[in-house]
Design a protein around this motif. Structure first.
Motif, PDB file in Angstrom:
ATOM      1  N   GLN A  54       0.846  -1.189   0.000  1.00 23.77           N
ATOM      2  CA  GLN A  54       0.000   0.000   0.000  1.00 23.77           C
ATOM      3  C   GLN A  54       0.883   1.241   0.000  1.00 23.77           C
ATOM      4  OE1 GLN A  54      -3.076   0.134   2.953  1.00 23.77           O
ATOM      5  NE2 GLN A  54      -3.774  -1.924   2.492  1.00 23.77           N
ATOM      6  N   GLN A  55       1.811   1.257  -0.921  1.00 27.58           N
ATOM      7  CA  GLN A  55       2.681   2.431  -1.044  1.00 27.58           C
ATOM      8  C   GLN A  55       3.207   2.524  -2.459  1.00 27.58           C
ATOM      9  OE1 GLN A  55       6.265   2.077   1.251  1.00 27.58           O
ATOM     10  NE2 GLN A  55       6.297  -0.134   1.067  1.00 27.58           N
ATOM     11  N   VAL A  56       2.973   3.661  -3.076  1.00 27.54           N
ATOM     12  CA  VAL A  56       3.499   3.899  -4.409  1.00 27.54           C
ATOM     13  C   VAL A  56       4.913   4.448  -4.223  1.00 27.54           C
ATOM     14  CG1 VAL A  56       3.224   5.174  -6.562  1.00 27.54           C
ATOM     15  CG2 VAL A  56       1.210   4.343  -5.345  1.00 27.54           C
ATOM     16  N   ARG A  57       5.880   3.703  -4.736  1.00 32.60           N
ATOM     17  CA  ARG A  57       7.274   4.110  -4.581  1.00 32.60           C
ATOM     18  C   ARG A  57       7.606   5.253  -5.535  1.00 32.60           C
ATOM     19  NH1 ARG A  57       9.607  -1.849  -5.338  1.00 32.60           N
ATOM     20  NH2 ARG A  57       8.257  -1.597  -7.126  1.00 32.60           N
ATOM     21  N   ALA A 102       7.999   3.712 -12.986  1.00 28.85           N
ATOM     22  CA  ALA A 102       7.153   2.569 -13.354  1.00 28.85           C
ATOM     23  C   ALA A 102       5.973   2.430 -12.392  1.00 28.85           C
ATOM     24  CB  ALA A 102       7.978   1.287 -13.371  1.00 28.85           C
ATOM     25  N   ASP A 103       6.190   2.664 -11.102  1.00 27.47           N
ATOM     26  CA  ASP A 103       5.098   2.579 -10.125  1.00 27.47           C
ATOM     27  C   ASP A 103       4.059   3.665 -10.361  1.00 27.47           C
ATOM     28  OD1 ASP A 103       6.103   0.400  -8.826  1.00 27.47           O
ATOM     29  OD2 ASP A 103       6.244   1.368  -6.859  1.00 27.47           O
ATOM     30  N   THR A 104       4.513   4.883 -10.571  1.00 26.68           N
ATOM     31  CA  THR A 104       3.559   5.978 -10.757  1.00 26.68           C
ATOM     32  C   THR A 104       2.727   5.778 -12.022  1.00 26.68           C
ATOM     33  OG1 THR A 104       5.179   7.386 -11.884  1.00 26.68           O
ATOM     34  CG2 THR A 104       4.985   7.617  -9.495  1.00 26.68           C
ATOM     35  N   HIS A 114       0.891   0.203  10.380  1.00 23.22           N
ATOM     36  CA  HIS A 114       0.959   0.534   8.955  1.00 23.22           C
ATOM     37  C   HIS A 114       0.833  -0.736   8.131  1.00 23.22           C
ATOM     38  CE1 HIS A 114       2.000   4.576   9.972  1.00 23.22           C
ATOM     39  NE2 HIS A 114       3.035   4.175  10.678  1.00 23.22           N
ATOM     40  N   MET A 115       0.127  -0.644   7.018  1.00 18.51           N
ATOM     41  CA  MET A 115      -0.098  -1.803   6.152  1.00 18.51           C
ATOM     42  C   MET A 115       0.670  -1.636   4.843  1.00 18.51           C
ATOM     43  SD  MET A 115      -1.933  -3.602   8.075  1.00 18.51           S
ATOM     44  CE  MET A 115      -2.180  -4.897   6.933  1.00 18.51           C
ATOM     45  N   PHE A 116       1.944  -1.323   4.941  1.00 15.44           N
ATOM     46  CA  PHE A 116       2.740  -1.122   3.737  1.00 15.44           C
ATOM     47  C   PHE A 116       2.848  -2.405   2.916  1.00 15.44           C
ATOM     48  CE2 PHE A 116       5.028   2.194   6.417  1.00 15.44           C
ATOM     49  CZ  PHE A 116       4.250   3.216   5.939  1.00 15.44           C
ATOM     50  N   GLY A 117       2.801  -3.542   3.556  1.00 12.49           N
ATOM     51  CA  GLY A 117       2.938  -4.812   2.858  1.00 12.49           C
ATOM     52  C   GLY A 117       4.366  -5.306   2.917  1.00 12.49           C
ATOM     53  N   GLY A 158       1.087  -9.353  -5.651  1.00 13.62           N
ATOM     54  CA  GLY A 158      -0.082  -8.781  -6.315  1.00 13.62           C
ATOM     55  C   GLY A 158       0.148  -7.297  -6.527  1.00 13.62           C
ATOM     56  N   PRO A 159      -0.776  -6.621  -7.196  1.00 15.31           N
ATOM     57  CA  PRO A 159      -0.591  -5.188  -7.441  1.00 15.31           C
ATOM     58  C   PRO A 159      -0.666  -4.372  -6.158  1.00 15.31           C
ATOM     59  CG  PRO A 159      -2.744  -5.894  -8.203  1.00 15.31           C
ATOM     60  CD  PRO A 159      -2.005  -7.133  -7.791  1.00 15.31           C
ATOM     61  N   ASP A 160      -0.046  -3.211  -6.199  1.00 19.78           N
ATOM     62  CA  ASP A 160      -0.110  -2.278  -5.091  1.00 19.78           C
ATOM     63  C   ASP A 160      -1.536  -1.746  -4.974  1.00 19.78           C
ATOM     64  OD1 ASP A 160       1.669  -0.385  -3.254  1.00 19.78           O
ATOM     65  OD2 ASP A 160       0.133   0.830  -4.229  1.00 19.78           O
ATOM     66  N   LEU A 161      -2.034  -1.592  -3.758  1.00 21.27           N
ATOM     67  CA  LEU A 161      -3.409  -1.133  -3.560  1.00 21.27           C
ATOM     68  C   LEU A 161      -3.500   0.288  -3.005  1.00 21.27           C
ATOM     69  CD1 LEU A 161      -4.969  -4.399  -2.069  1.00 21.27           C
ATOM     70  CD2 LEU A 161      -4.890  -3.640  -4.445  1.00 21.27           C
ATOM     71  N   ALA A 162      -2.394   1.016  -2.984  1.00 19.42           N
ATOM     72  CA  ALA A 162      -2.381   2.348  -2.388  1.00 19.42           C
ATOM     73  C   ALA A 162      -3.364   3.300  -3.042  1.00 19.42           C
ATOM     74  CB  ALA A 162      -0.973   2.938  -2.435  1.00 19.42           C
TER      75      ALA A 162
END
Length: 189
Positions: A80-83, A87-89, A113-116, A121-125
């Protein structure tokens, strides 16, 4: 003094530990003391640009959904974090708009915190509002119906329990909603 560390293991270990703790203090204790804005919720208020989002505490229903998310171990595979990676953005963006990177102020109400732990699986942020309830129902029933090649297991017990399903969807819909960044805020109804 450092010459002693060349010939004596205890001196080498002692100096290493001192340097390690100095580094730990400089990277974990000092930054929050210097920049106190991290402890305040993100406020995305700019009416001129039509931006009115802000991070709010979870409702009781969303908290229940978060508890289910934790119970089922979703955070083992989903972060749950967009780095800060381009590519992430791009990957987690919405209709051609890049997703904003995650910032500490978005997580002030998270405990824990639920950073994972990994990105199986895909990021859910930034998932909140991207898909409607029916999409989530189908996805929990059988993920491969929507995402070919998905290794996510089905969760029929969540779909078959209306209270749990509603809570889980409420939590997922809350993720990433504090930052008003999408051109069309929600899925097309």
């Amino acid at each position: 003094m450092f010459k002693k560390a060349d010939n004596n293991a205890l001196w080498a270990i002692g100096i290493s530990l001192v340097l390690f703790f100095i580094g730990g203090i400089l990277t974990t204790v000092v930054p929050p003391l210097v920049d106190t804005s991290w402890a305040k919720p993100f406020a995305n208020q700019d009416p001129a640009k039509g931006m009115t989002g802000k991070v709010l505490p979870l409702t009781d229903l969303q908290k229940k959904g978060r508890d289910i998310y934790v119970r089922e171990g979703c955070w083992y595979c989903h972060t749950q974090q967009v780095r800060t990676l381009l590519a992430d953005t791009k990957r987690y963006g919405w209709r051609g708009v890049d997703a904003p990177i995650s910032t500490p102020d978005e997580f002030v109400y998270d405990d824990p915190h639920m950073f994972g732990t990994k990105r199986t699986g895909p990021d859910l942020a930034r998932i909140g509002g991207k898909y409607d309830e029916q999409w989530h129902r189908t996805h929990f029933r059988n993920p491969r119906d929507l995402v070919k090649g998905s290794i996510m297991p089905p969760y029929p017990w969540i779909v078959n329990n209306p209270e749990e399903f509603k809570a889980m969807v409420a939590y997922l819909q809350s993720l990433g909603r504090g930052k008003d960044w999408r051109p069309a805020n929600d899925y097309e109804k």
